[in-house]
Design a protein around this motif. Structure first.
Motif, PDB file in Angstrom:
ATOM      1  N   LYS A 142      43.779  32.953  43.901  1.00 60.66           N
ATOM      2  CA  LYS A 142      44.303  34.238  43.477  1.00 60.66           C
ATOM      3  C   LYS A 142      43.420  34.836  42.394  1.00 60.66           C
ATOM      4  O   LYS A 142      42.846  34.118  41.579  1.00 60.66           O
ATOM      5  CB  LYS A 142      45.721  34.042  42.941  1.00 60.66           C
ATOM      6  CG  LYS A 142      46.481  35.327  42.805  1.00 60.66           C
ATOM      7  CD  LYS A 142      47.692  35.243  43.686  1.00 60.66           C
ATOM      8  CE  LYS A 142      48.604  36.409  43.420  1.00 60.66           C
ATOM      9  NZ  LYS A 142      48.581  37.350  44.457  1.00 60.66           N
ATOM     10  N   ASP A 143      43.308  36.171  42.352  1.00 62.98           N
ATOM     11  CA  ASP A 143      42.515  36.849  41.335  1.00 62.98           C
ATOM     12  C   ASP A 143      43.052  36.516  39.952  1.00 62.98           C
ATOM     13  O   ASP A 143      44.250  36.570  39.710  1.00 62.98           O
ATOM     14  CB  ASP A 143      42.568  38.367  41.589  1.00 62.98           C
ATOM     15  CG  ASP A 143      41.545  39.134  40.774  1.00 62.98           C
ATOM     16  OD1 ASP A 143      40.836  38.511  39.966  1.00 62.98           O
ATOM     17  OD2 ASP A 143      41.465  40.356  40.967  1.00 62.98           O
ATOM     18  N   GLU A 144      42.183  36.180  39.032  1.00 62.30           N
ATOM     19  CA  GLU A 144      42.592  35.768  37.696  1.00 62.30           C
ATOM     20  C   GLU A 144      42.982  36.940  36.809  1.00 62.30           C
ATOM     21  O   GLU A 144      43.519  36.741  35.723  1.00 62.30           O
ATOM     22  CB  GLU A 144      41.467  34.982  37.033  1.00 62.30           C
ATOM     23  CG  GLU A 144      41.173  33.689  37.733  1.00 62.30           C
ATOM     24  CD  GLU A 144      39.996  32.969  37.110  1.00 62.30           C
ATOM     25  OE1 GLU A 144      39.366  32.200  37.843  1.00 62.30           O
ATOM     26  OE2 GLU A 144      39.724  33.176  35.932  1.00 62.30           O
ATOM     27  N   PRO A 147      45.134  39.991  37.532  1.00 59.52           N
ATOM     28  CA  PRO A 147      45.951  40.864  38.362  1.00 59.52           C
ATOM     29  C   PRO A 147      46.210  42.222  37.733  1.00 59.52           C
ATOM     30  O   PRO A 147      46.315  43.217  38.425  1.00 59.52           O
ATOM     31  CB  PRO A 147      47.248  40.085  38.548  1.00 59.52           C
ATOM     32  CG  PRO A 147      47.258  39.064  37.475  1.00 59.52           C
ATOM     33  CD  PRO A 147      45.837  38.797  37.122  1.00 59.52           C
ATOM     34  N   ASP A 166      43.680  44.813  38.671  1.00 56.28           N
ATOM     35  CA  ASP A 166      43.757  45.312  40.039  1.00 56.28           C
ATOM     36  C   ASP A 166      44.873  46.331  40.240  1.00 56.28           C
ATOM     37  O   ASP A 166      44.988  46.909  41.296  1.00 56.28           O
ATOM     38  CB  ASP A 166      43.993  44.146  41.003  1.00 56.28           C
ATOM     39  CG  ASP A 166      42.831  43.175  41.004  1.00 56.28           C
ATOM     40  OD1 ASP A 166      41.726  43.558  40.553  1.00 56.28           O
ATOM     41  OD2 ASP A 166      43.028  42.046  41.448  1.00 56.28           O
ATOM     42  N   TRP A 174      36.579  48.331  41.170  1.00 50.95           N
ATOM     43  CA  TRP A 174      35.534  48.271  42.184  1.00 50.95           C
ATOM     44  C   TRP A 174      34.703  49.539  42.108  1.00 50.95           C
ATOM     45  O   TRP A 174      35.197  50.595  41.726  1.00 50.95           O
ATOM     46  CB  TRP A 174      36.134  48.158  43.586  1.00 50.95           C
ATOM     47  CG  TRP A 174      36.706  46.822  43.873  1.00 50.95           C
ATOM     48  CD1 TRP A 174      36.064  45.751  44.448  1.00 50.95           C
ATOM     49  CD2 TRP A 174      38.037  46.375  43.612  1.00 50.95           C
ATOM     50  NE1 TRP A 174      36.913  44.686  44.546  1.00 50.95           N
ATOM     51  CE2 TRP A 174      38.133  45.035  44.051  1.00 50.95           C
ATOM     52  CE3 TRP A 174      39.158  46.969  43.043  1.00 50.95           C
ATOM     53  CZ2 TRP A 174      39.296  44.297  43.943  1.00 50.95           C
ATOM     54  CZ3 TRP A 174      40.315  46.233  42.932  1.00 50.95           C
ATOM     55  CH2 TRP A 174      40.390  44.909  43.378  1.00 50.95           C
ATOM     56  N   ARG A 187      32.311  44.654  42.000  1.00 50.32           N
ATOM     57  CA  ARG A 187      33.381  44.539  40.999  1.00 50.32           C
ATOM     58  C   ARG A 187      32.821  45.132  39.716  1.00 50.32           C
ATOM     59  O   ARG A 187      31.842  44.640  39.176  1.00 50.32           O
ATOM     60  CB  ARG A 187      33.792  43.087  40.763  1.00 50.32           C
ATOM     61  CG  ARG A 187      34.593  42.454  41.875  1.00 50.32           C
ATOM     62  CD  ARG A 187      35.888  43.175  42.237  1.00 50.32           C
ATOM     63  NE  ARG A 187      36.819  43.358  41.154  1.00 50.32           N
ATOM     64  CZ  ARG A 187      37.958  42.705  40.990  1.00 50.32           C
ATOM     65  NH1 ARG A 187      38.294  41.788  41.858  1.00 50.32           N
ATOM     66  NH2 ARG A 187      38.732  42.965  39.984  1.00 50.32           N
ATOM     67  N   ARG A 236      32.415  42.856  36.616  1.00 46.02           N
ATOM     68  CA  ARG A 236      31.920  41.507  36.891  1.00 46.02           C
ATOM     69  C   ARG A 236      30.513  41.484  37.457  1.00 46.02           C
ATOM     70  O   ARG A 236      29.952  40.421  37.657  1.00 46.02           O
ATOM     71  CB  ARG A 236      32.853  40.797  37.868  1.00 46.02           C
ATOM     72  CG  ARG A 236      34.242  40.630  37.298  1.00 46.02           C
ATOM     73  CD  ARG A 236      35.113  39.904  38.259  1.00 46.02           C
ATOM     74  NE  ARG A 236      36.497  39.948  37.801  1.00 46.02           N
ATOM     75  CZ  ARG A 236      37.498  39.481  38.476  1.00 46.02           C
ATOM     76  NH1 ARG A 236      37.308  38.930  39.654  1.00 46.02           N
ATOM     77  NH2 ARG A 236      38.718  39.562  38.000  1.00 46.02           N
ATOM     78  N   ARG A 248      41.943  49.465  44.488  1.00 42.75           N
ATOM     79  CA  ARG A 248      41.969  48.310  45.392  1.00 42.75           C
ATOM     80  C   ARG A 248      42.073  48.764  46.853  1.00 42.75           C
ATOM     81  O   ARG A 248      41.341  48.279  47.722  1.00 42.75           O
ATOM     82  CB  ARG A 248      43.147  47.405  45.026  1.00 42.75           C
ATOM     83  CG  ARG A 248      43.262  46.182  45.896  1.00 42.75           C
ATOM     84  CD  ARG A 248      44.474  45.332  45.499  1.00 42.75           C
ATOM     85  NE  ARG A 248      44.494  44.112  46.232  1.00 42.75           N
ATOM     86  CZ  ARG A 248      43.787  43.023  45.943  1.00 42.75           C
ATOM     87  NH1 ARG A 248      43.000  43.012  44.898  1.00 42.75           N
ATOM     88  NH2 ARG A 248      43.855  41.950  46.685  1.00 42.75           N
ATOM     89  N   HIS A 278      30.667  38.969  44.440  1.00 38.55           N
ATOM     90  CA  HIS A 278      31.684  38.583  45.439  1.00 38.55           C
ATOM     91  C   HIS A 278      32.825  39.588  45.482  1.00 38.55           C
ATOM     92  O   HIS A 278      34.004  39.219  45.461  1.00 38.55           O
ATOM     93  CB  HIS A 278      32.194  37.169  45.177  1.00 38.55           C
ATOM     94  CG  HIS A 278      31.094  36.171  45.073  1.00 38.55           C
ATOM     95  ND1 HIS A 278      30.439  35.682  46.180  1.00 38.55           N
ATOM     96  CD2 HIS A 278      30.501  35.595  44.001  1.00 38.55           C
ATOM     97  CE1 HIS A 278      29.495  34.843  45.796  1.00 38.55           C
ATOM     98  NE2 HIS A 278      29.502  34.778  44.482  1.00 38.55           N
ATOM     99  N   ASP A 327      35.818  39.096  47.992  1.00 34.08           N
ATOM    100  CA  ASP A 327      36.666  37.915  47.947  1.00 34.08           C
ATOM    101  C   ASP A 327      38.091  38.215  47.502  1.00 34.08           C
ATOM    102  O   ASP A 327      39.036  37.665  48.054  1.00 34.08           O
ATOM    103  CB  ASP A 327      36.065  36.848  47.032  1.00 34.08           C
ATOM    104  CG  ASP A 327      34.796  36.238  47.605  1.00 34.08           C
ATOM    105  OD1 ASP A 327      34.420  36.571  48.756  1.00 34.08           O
ATOM    106  OD2 ASP A 327      34.160  35.447  46.891  1.00 34.08           O
ATOM    107  N   SER A 328      38.270  39.053  46.513  1.00 37.68           N
ATOM    108  CA  SER A 328      39.608  39.329  45.991  1.00 37.68           C
ATOM    109  C   SER A 328      40.353  40.369  46.824  1.00 37.68           C
ATOM    110  O   SER A 328      41.504  40.682  46.536  1.00 37.68           O
ATOM    111  CB  SER A 328      39.518  39.790  44.532  1.00 37.68           C
ATOM    112  OG  SER A 328      38.775  40.968  44.454  1.00 37.68           O
TER     113      SER A 328
END
Length: 74
Positions: A2-4, A6, A9, A16, A35, A38, A49, A68, A71-72
């Motif tokens: 799970k995304d660390e 939340p 998001d 993004w 991201r 990130r 999202r 990545h 991924d989320s």
């Protein structure tokens, strides 16, 4: 996993970005999804999202391998 983050998001611009790369005349532009906080690659259009998920369904958009971004969203 799970995304660390939340809460990150949940907002309208969830973190993004969509970077459009120049393309030859007549060709579709290529895009890369990142991201925002990130990835070392900065700039691009801020996406929520849902917008990021939709962007990845487009044939000329790829998720960044460095951060990545996809991924989320799975």
């Amino acid at each position: 996993m799970k995304d660390e983050h939340p809460a990150q998001d949940a907002g309208p611009a969830a973190g993004w970005t969509l970077q459009l790369l120049p393309s030859p005349a007549g060709a579709s532009p290529r895009g890369y999804l990142h991201r925002a906080e990130r990835c070392f690659i900065r700039g691009g259009k801020a996406l929520s999202r849902e917008e990021a998920q939709n962007a990845l369904t487009m044939p000329d958009v790829e998720a960044c391998d460095a951060c990545h971004a996809g991924d989320s969203l799975r």
